[in-house]
Design a protein around this motif. Structure first.
Motif, PDB file in Angstrom:
ATOM      1  N   GLY A  22       0.920  -1.223  -0.019  1.00 21.90           N
ATOM      2  CA  GLY A  22      -0.046  -0.152   0.033  1.00 21.90           C
ATOM      3  C   GLY A  22       0.826   1.263   0.081  1.00 21.90           C
ATOM      4  N   HIS A  26       1.057   4.153  -3.158  1.00 25.12           N
ATOM      5  CA  HIS A  26       0.974   5.474  -2.916  1.00 25.12           C
ATOM      6  C   HIS A  26       2.169   6.235  -3.278  1.00 25.12           C
ATOM      7  CE1 HIS A  26      -2.393   4.898  -0.143  1.00 25.12           C
ATOM      8  NE2 HIS A  26      -2.640   6.047   0.031  1.00 25.12           N
ATOM      9  N   SER A  83      -6.000  -0.061   7.644  1.00 21.15           N
ATOM     10  CA  SER A  83      -6.767   1.217   7.368  1.00 21.15           C
ATOM     11  C   SER A  83      -6.108   2.506   8.132  1.00 21.15           C
ATOM     12  CB  SER A  83      -8.425   1.107   7.864  1.00 21.15           C
ATOM     13  OG  SER A  83      -9.292   2.154   7.854  1.00 21.15           O
ATOM     14  N   ASP A  90      -1.353   8.508   3.725  1.00 21.50           N
ATOM     15  CA  ASP A  90      -1.920   9.710   3.167  1.00 21.50           C
ATOM     16  C   ASP A  90      -1.769  11.159   3.542  1.00 21.50           C
ATOM     17  OD1 ASP A  90      -4.125  10.454   1.129  1.00 21.50           O
ATOM     18  OD2 ASP A  90      -4.926  11.199   2.707  1.00 21.50           O
ATOM     19  N   VAL A  99      -7.112   9.888  -8.506  1.00 20.81           N
ATOM     20  CA  VAL A  99      -7.076   8.848  -7.971  1.00 20.81           C
ATOM     21  C   VAL A  99      -8.014   8.748  -6.885  1.00 20.81           C
ATOM     22  CG1 VAL A  99      -5.487   7.576  -6.277  1.00 20.81           C
ATOM     23  CG2 VAL A  99      -4.609   8.804  -8.298  1.00 20.81           C
ATOM     24  N   ASN A 100      -8.884   7.723  -6.773  1.00 21.72           N
ATOM     25  CA  ASN A 100      -9.889   7.569  -5.696  1.00 21.72           C
ATOM     26  C   ASN A 100      -9.915   6.290  -4.953  1.00 21.72           C
ATOM     27  OD1 ASN A 100     -10.664   5.670  -7.657  1.00 21.72           O
ATOM     28  ND2 ASN A 100     -12.496   7.319  -8.342  1.00 21.72           N
ATOM     29  N   TRP A 101      -8.884   5.535  -5.585  1.00 24.06           N
ATOM     30  CA  TRP A 101      -8.992   4.262  -4.945  1.00 24.06           C
ATOM     31  C   TRP A 101      -8.339   4.243  -3.371  1.00 24.06           C
ATOM     32  CZ3 TRP A 101      -3.759   4.007  -3.662  1.00 24.06           C
ATOM     33  CH2 TRP A 101      -2.754   4.706  -4.427  1.00 24.06           C
ATOM     34  N   ASP A 102      -7.512   5.355  -2.944  1.00 15.86           N
ATOM     35  CA  ASP A 102      -6.904   5.483  -1.643  1.00 15.86           C
ATOM     36  C   ASP A 102      -8.224   5.489  -0.608  1.00 15.86           C
ATOM     37  OD1 ASP A 102      -7.773   8.066  -2.866  1.00 15.86           O
ATOM     38  OD2 ASP A 102      -6.698   8.863  -1.282  1.00 15.86           O
ATOM     39  N   LYS A 103      -9.125   5.997  -1.007  1.00 15.39           N
ATOM     40  CA  LYS A 103     -10.336   6.141  -0.162  1.00 15.39           C
ATOM     41  C   LYS A 103     -10.920   4.822   0.116  1.00 15.39           C
ATOM     42  CE  LYS A 103     -10.302  10.739  -0.359  1.00 15.39           C
ATOM     43  NZ  LYS A 103      -9.699  11.405   0.536  1.00 15.39           N
ATOM     44  N   TRP A 104     -11.017   3.946  -0.838  1.00 14.70           N
ATOM     45  CA  TRP A 104     -11.077   2.475  -0.582  1.00 14.70           C
ATOM     46  C   TRP A 104     -10.304   1.795   0.403  1.00 14.70           C
ATOM     47  CZ3 TRP A 104     -15.934   0.619  -1.370  1.00 14.70           C
ATOM     48  CH2 TRP A 104     -16.691   1.112  -2.244  1.00 14.70           C
ATOM     49  N   LEU A 105      -8.810   2.060   0.165  1.00 11.49           N
ATOM     50  CA  LEU A 105      -7.946   1.546   1.164  1.00 11.49           C
ATOM     51  C   LEU A 105      -8.115   2.112   2.452  1.00 11.49           C
ATOM     52  CD1 LEU A 105      -4.920   1.728  -1.192  1.00 11.49           C
ATOM     53  CD2 LEU A 105      -6.397  -0.439  -0.620  1.00 11.49           C
ATOM     54  N   GLY A 108     -12.109   1.059   3.509  1.00 11.10           N
ATOM     55  CA  GLY A 108     -12.944  -0.363   3.096  1.00 11.10           C
ATOM     56  C   GLY A 108     -12.884  -1.282   4.378  1.00 11.10           C
TER      57      GLY A 108
END
Length: 303
Positions: A22, A26, A83, A90, A99-105, A108
C-alpha cells in the motif's frame, strides 16, 4: 521471539507485506508532501493508533494458539491496522485528484475489521465460558478429592457429614426412615504395633472391600476415623439396619485375612451399633451413633 509467536510468523509477514505494498502504491501514484504541508495532529493520531493496533496484534499472537478465534481476531485487527496505516501514509503523500482508490484502502478495511473482531470476540467469549466450566469442574473435583480418604478411597468424615445432611433432608421431605450403622475393629492398634502401619493400612483396604460387598447399592460407606466405618442406609428402619449390622460383623469375623509378610492368619472381630434418625442434625445423629458403639464395646472389654 517466543515459540508461540514463531507459529504466527507468516501472518505477521503477510500483514507487513500488504502494508508495504500500500505504501509503494501511494509513492508510485503521488508525491511526497513538503514539511509545511504535514498535519502532525493527524499523523500522531492516526499513526499512533496504527502502532497500538500493531502492538495488540503482537500480544494476541504471543499468547494465543493457532485456531479459528485467533485467526478472526488477527484478521480483524489486521484490517484495522491497514486502514489506519493507509490514513497515516495519506498524510505524507499527495495523490492526484483523479485517484480515488485511496479512499477504499483507507475506509474499506475498517468495517470488515470490526465485523471480524466482533465474530472473534463472540467465539472467544464462548471459548472462555467452556474453559471456565472446565475450571469449575476441576476445582469441584479438587475440593471433593480432599473429602476422600487416601487409604481406603472412601468418603472421609467431612464427606459423610455433607451426605448425611442431604439424606436427613430427603428423609424428612419424603417421610422415609434413615439409619446409620457404625463398625469398629476390635484392638486394631495391636495390628499396627505388631505388624506395622503398612499392614494395618492393608487390613483397612481389605476390610473396605468386604464391607462394600455386603452393603446394598443405595448404601453409602465412609471412613469416619481410624478403624471406624459408618454406613449410611437410606429408606431403612432400625430393625433392618440391625440385621445388616450383624451381617457386617459376621463377615468381618469370618474374614480369612493373612499378613503379607509371613502369611499369618489374623483373627479379626468388630463391634457394631445402629442409630435411626429421629429429629436429628448430622452432629447429633453421629453423637448418638458413637455413644451406641461405646455401649456395644463395653461387654467385649469386660469379657
Amino acid at each position: 521471539m517466543s515459540a508461540q509467536l514463531r507459529l504466527h510468523i507468516w501472518k505477521i509477514a503477510g500483514l507487513l507485506l500488504v502494508a508495504n505494498f500500500g505504501l509503494l502504491l501511494h509513492l508510485a501514484a503521488g508525491d511526497l508532501k513538503t514539511w509545511a504541508e504535514l498535519n502532525w495532529t493527524d499523523i500522531v493520531g492516526e499513526g499512533g493508533s496504527a502502532v497500538l493496533v500493531l502492538i495488540w496484534i503482537g500480544l494476541l499472537l504471543k499468547v494465543r494458539p493457532a485456531g479459528r478465534v485467533t485467526s478472526l481476531l488477527f484478521f480483524g485487527l489486521a484490517c484495522l491496522f491497514f486502514s489506519l496505516y493507509m490514513d497515516s501514509v495519506d498524510e505524507f503523500v499527495r495523490l492526484p485528484e483523479s485517484v480515488n482508490w485511496d479512499k477504499w484502502l483507507e475506509s474499506g478495511p475498517m468495517p470488515v475489521g470490526f465485523i471480524l473482531m466482533t465474530l472473534g470476540i463472540y467465539h472467544w467469549h464462548r471459548e472462555q465460558q467452556a474453559i471456565n466450566q472446565q475450571m469449575e469442574k476441576r476445582e469441584r473435583l479438587f475440593r471433593e478429592h480432599r473429602l476422600f480418604d487416601k487409604i481406603t478411597s472412601l468418603g472421609a468424615a467431612d464427606y459423610l457429614r455433607l451426605q448425611l445432611q442431604q439424606a436427613l433432608q430427603e428423609s424428612i421431605s419424603e417421610q422415609t426412615p434413615l439409619s446409620l450403622v457404625i463398625l469398629d475393629l476390635d484392638d486394631f492398634s495391636a495390628i499396627n504395633r505388631q505388624y506395622g502401619h503398612a499392614e494395618g493400612d492393608r487390613v483397612l483396604q481389605i476390610l473396605t472391600q468386604l464391607l462394600l460387598l455386603n452393603l446394598r447399592r443405595q448404601d453409602l460407606l465412609c471412613r469416619l476415623a481410624g478403624d471406624r466405618f459408618v454406613a449410611l442406609l437410606p429408606h431403612t428402619g432400625e430393625s433392618q439396619a440391625r440385621l445388616l449390622a450383624e451381617e457386617l460383623r459376621a463377615a468381618v469375623a469370618h474374614l480369612a485375612y493373612r499378613t503379607s509378610q509371613h502369611g499369618e492368619r489374623l483373627r479379626l472381630s468388630a463391634s457394631v451399633a445402629v442409630a435411626m434418625a429421629v429429629q436429628d442434625t448430622p452432629e447429633s445423629l453421629l453423637q448418638r451413633l458413637n455413644l451406641a458403639l461405646a455401649r456395644a464395646k463395653q461387654p467385649a472389654r469386660a469379657a
